[in-house]
Design an enzyme around this catalytic site. Structure first.
Site: not given
Ligand SMILES: [Zn+2]
Length: 162
Positions: A44, A49, A89, A130-131, A134
């Site tokens: 993901g 990011q 990441l 999780h994404e 962000h």
């Molecule tokens: Zn992340």
């Protein structure tokens, strides 16, 4: 190739803005994010990011077509939770268990601006949450206890200095 922004960059803790324009530029961004995701063997990736503060993330699980979520909203979360070891990441090499709802319902737009709704559980629900975080500037270290976070960050900075 897009560079993945690492922990410490301000864009990772900002609230991202809605995507308003659909078209070639957005499609190119998504294709470039997909390339970066595959290169770094992630599952993901959220736009912040790659330094783009927009409400957009992609999920690429093994053997599944790429999923694109634009201006998403999690509209329901299960009461049942589970712990699962996550990585990010933006924190290469750091993994730890995070407790989150086991299932979520999400509404979003696809890359052409068409709305869709999805009920997800298992790994897909995990990556979505999780994404999604962000996009609000929330990182997985924010989802654990302060003591566990201190240990995780100390471990991370030791790894960076090795
Ligand atoms: Zn992340």
């Amino acid at each position: 190739m897009l560079e993945i922004v690492k922990y410490g960059e301000p864009v990772l803790v900002q609230k991202a803005q809605d995507v308003k324009e659909f078209g070639r530029k957005l499609e190119t961004l998504i294709a470039d994010m997909h390339d970066a995701l595959k290169r770094d063997r992630g599952i993901g990736l959220a736009a912040p990011q790659v330094g783009v503060s927009k409400r957009l993330f992609i999920v690429g699980l093994d053997d599944e077509p790429l999923r694109v979520f634009i201006n998403p909203r999690i509209i329901a979360s299960s009461e049942e939770t589970c712990e699962y070891e996550e990585g990010c990441l933006s924190f290469p090499g750091l993994y730890f268990g995070v407790v989150r709802p086991s299932a979520v319902d999400i509404e979003a737009l696809d890359m052409y601006g068409k709305p869709f709704r999805l009920s997800a559980d298992g790994l897909l629900a995990r990556v979505i949450q999780h994404e999604y975080d962000h996009l609000d500037g929330i990182l997985f270290i924010d989802r654990i206890s302060p003591a566990k976070r201190r240990r995780a960050l100390a471990h991370y900075s030791r790894m960076l200095n090795m």
